[in-house]
Design a protein around this motif. Sequence first.
Motif, mmCIF file in Angstrom:
data_model
loop_
_atom_site.group_PDB
_atom_site.id
_atom_site.type_symbol
_atom_site.label_atom_id
_atom_site.label_comp_id
_atom_site.label_asym_id
_atom_site.label_seq_id
_atom_site.Cartn_x
_atom_site.Cartn_y
_atom_site.Cartn_z
ATOM 1 N N VAL A 1 -58.443 20.076 32.637
ATOM 2 C CA VAL A 1 -59.012 21.421 32.628
ATOM 3 C C VAL A 1 -58.033 22.348 31.920
ATOM 4 O O VAL A 1 -56.831 22.337 32.210
ATOM 5 N N VAL A 2 -58.527 23.129 30.984
ATOM 6 C CA VAL A 2 -57.697 24.056 30.228
ATOM 7 C C VAL A 2 -57.759 25.426 30.887
ATOM 8 O O VAL A 2 -58.831 26.023 30.994
ATOM 9 N N LYS A 3 -56.602 25.915 31.344
ATOM 10 C CA LYS A 3 -56.515 27.221 31.991
ATOM 11 C C LYS A 3 -55.817 28.189 31.039
ATOM 12 O O LYS A 3 -54.697 27.937 30.594
ATOM 13 N N ILE A 4 -56.500 29.291 30.733
ATOM 14 C CA ILE A 4 -56.016 30.234 29.734
ATOM 15 C C ILE A 4 -55.735 31.583 30.395
ATOM 16 O O ILE A 4 -56.555 32.091 31.155
ATOM 17 N N TYR B 1 -54.360 26.828 18.004
ATOM 18 C CA TYR B 1 -55.609 27.580 18.063
ATOM 19 C C TYR B 1 -56.072 27.960 16.666
ATOM 20 O O TYR B 1 -55.299 27.959 15.700
ATOM 21 N N ALA B 2 -57.332 28.283 16.571
ATOM 22 C CA ALA B 2 -57.922 28.778 15.330
ATOM 23 C C ALA B 2 -59.079 29.696 15.681
ATOM 24 O O ALA B 2 -59.804 29.448 16.654
ATOM 25 N N TYR C 1 -50.204 18.586 14.488
ATOM 26 C CA TYR C 1 -49.837 18.915 15.867
ATOM 27 C C TYR C 1 -49.840 17.676 16.768
ATOM 28 O O TYR C 1 -49.244 17.714 17.844
ATOM 29 N N SER C 2 -50.500 16.623 16.341
ATOM 30 C CA SER C 2 -50.440 15.375 17.101
ATOM 31 C C SER C 2 -49.044 14.783 17.072
ATOM 32 O O SER C 2 -48.685 13.991 17.952
ATOM 33 N N ARG C 3 -48.253 15.150 16.066
ATOM 34 C CA ARG C 3 -46.859 14.691 16.013
ATOM 35 C C ARG C 3 -45.934 15.604 16.801
ATOM 36 O O ARG C 3 -44.820 15.219 17.143
ATOM 37 N N GLU C 4 -46.379 16.825 17.096
ATOM 38 C CA GLU C 4 -45.570 17.769 17.849
ATOM 39 C C GLU C 4 -45.809 17.682 19.352
ATOM 40 O O GLU C 4 -44.944 18.035 20.148
ATOM 41 N N ALA C 5 -47.001 17.268 19.743
ATOM 42 C CA ALA C 5 -47.356 17.185 21.158
ATOM 43 C C ALA C 5 -48.258 15.984 21.376
ATOM 44 O O ALA C 5 -49.032 15.596 20.498
ATOM 45 N N GLN C 6 -48.154 15.393 22.546
ATOM 46 C CA GLN C 6 -48.990 14.255 22.887
ATOM 47 C C GLN C 6 -50.383 14.737 23.281
ATOM 48 O O GLN C 6 -50.543 15.536 24.190
ATOM 49 N N ASN C 7 -51.378 14.258 22.570
ATOM 50 C CA ASN C 7 -52.769 14.627 22.824
ATOM 51 C C ASN C 7 -52.937 16.153 22.851
ATOM 52 O O ASN C 7 -53.282 16.738 23.881
ATOM 53 N N PRO C 8 -52.692 16.829 21.722
ATOM 54 C CA PRO C 8 -52.699 18.298 21.718
ATOM 55 C C PRO C 8 -54.098 18.868 21.946
ATOM 56 O O PRO C 8 -55.117 18.225 21.676
ATOM 57 N N ILE C 9 -54.127 20.106 22.418
ATOM 58 C CA ILE C 9 -55.363 20.837 22.647
ATOM 59 C C ILE C 9 -55.675 21.670 21.411
ATOM 60 O O ILE C 9 -54.790 22.311 20.837
ATOM 61 N N HIS C 10 -56.932 21.654 20.993
ATOM 62 C CA HIS C 10 -57.388 22.534 19.914
ATOM 63 C C HIS C 10 -58.258 23.619 20.531
ATOM 64 O O HIS C 10 -59.323 23.342 21.090
ATOM 65 N N LEU C 11 -57.793 24.858 20.441
ATOM 66 C CA LEU C 11 -58.481 26.002 21.042
ATOM 67 C C LEU C 11 -59.156 26.814 19.944
ATOM 68 O O LEU C 11 -58.528 27.121 18.920
ATOM 69 N N THR C 12 -60.426 27.144 20.133
ATOM 70 C CA THR C 12 -61.154 27.974 19.173
ATOM 71 C C THR C 12 -61.609 29.255 19.857
ATOM 72 O O THR C 12 -62.071 29.231 21.000
ATOM 73 N N LEU C 13 -61.487 30.359 19.138
ATOM 74 C CA LEU C 13 -61.898 31.674 19.630
ATOM 75 C C LEU C 13 -62.869 32.263 18.619
ATOM 76 O O LEU C 13 -62.505 32.501 17.460
ATOM 77 N N ASN D 1 -66.731 33.570 22.437
ATOM 78 C CA ASN D 1 -66.672 32.267 23.099
ATOM 79 C C ASN D 1 -65.299 31.632 22.916
ATOM 80 O O ASN D 1 -64.711 31.688 21.830
ATOM 81 N N VAL D 2 -64.804 31.025 23.965
ATOM 82 C CA VAL D 2 -63.526 30.312 23.953
ATOM 83 C C VAL D 2 -63.799 28.855 24.297
ATOM 84 O O VAL D 2 -64.393 28.561 25.345
ATOM 85 N N ARG D 3 -63.382 27.963 23.418
ATOM 86 C CA ARG D 3 -63.617 26.540 23.643
ATOM 87 C C ARG D 3 -62.355 25.752 23.342
ATOM 88 O O ARG D 3 -61.518 26.168 22.544
ATOM 89 N N ALA D 4 -62.219 24.615 24.005
ATOM 90 C CA ALA D 4 -61.043 23.763 23.853
ATOM 91 C C ALA D 4 -61.497 22.328 23.616
ATOM 92 O O ALA D 4 -62.521 21.892 24.173
ATOM 93 N N TYR D 5 -60.732 21.614 22.811
ATOM 94 C CA TYR D 5 -61.071 20.235 22.455
ATOM 95 C C TYR D 5 -59.827 19.356 22.519
ATOM 96 O O TYR D 5 -58.697 19.833 22.386
#
Length: 313
Positions: free
Chosen positions: A47-50, A129-130, A146-158, A168-172
Amino acid sequence: MKYCPTCRGSCVKLSSSLASTLPPQTSRGRHLTRDFLWKNMAVYGPVVKIHPVVLASIADSYERRNEGATRVIGTILGTIDKHSVEITNCFSVPHNESEDEVAVDMEFAKNMYELHKKVSPSEAIVGWYATGFDITEHSVLIHEYYSREAQNPIHLTLDTTLQNGKMNVRAYVSAQMGVPGKTVGVMFTPLTVKHIYYDTERIGIDLLHTTCASPSRTNGLTSDLAQVGTSAARVQDMLTTVLAYIEDVLSGKVIADNSVGRCLMDLLNKVPFIPAEDFESMLNSNINDLLMVTYLTNLAQAQISLNEKLVVL
């Protein structure tokens, strides 16, 4: 690393030829952002908490974007536990996009992260984010970095375009798909997004809500006494709602809910038993202390102002 005139520094240029090897629907990710798929698929992963400060920072960077830029990107920071990812901070990263390639100033991102670590050592890179409504081919390329900077990174769109009438705020999270040894694509799976805040952030959110009723969309800070009065009025309204519910249950108009009853019992148990006389005395004492501090503050300001005028003479 190549020099980018837009970023004015070292940046990484990623060719879209890599994204062209992905299946069309997967690389563009358009089929993943439809509402019915979002509701059905947003059950996998953490769960992504923002926090609201992150959304405000993204919106501010979008308003300050370079002329001609269609979106902004940046790094999101936070903490990770077993079941959730909490996003507490972010910073924008200069980039330039064209039809064939995307140039990102990774040296700037690295320096900014090093500065953030000095202030908040517990915050780590959790993704990026983007702004925008959809996932593009360039998003796939940036996500690979970012996959090389963090393990299984989150992609956040606004969604700053407000296509559905709201932001809308979404995460992938990404997952590889395809046949081993053949063409391999990337699928973005949506995650559940929750908005959380600290008590100090709640004060700012409540103040922003008051600007909705203002024609000028602006509002000033209120005094401490006014905030106490507003909080007391809000508590009184909530108590009125609870009493109305209890009376309806006792009269048989509403069926009793055991979960609500347990919550009310827990709330009552947390309130200490204080006689009315002692409570009134304690409240008056605190009010007197507050008025005394206010008086001393005004007196000190008057003395400073008078001293400045005497020095000028």
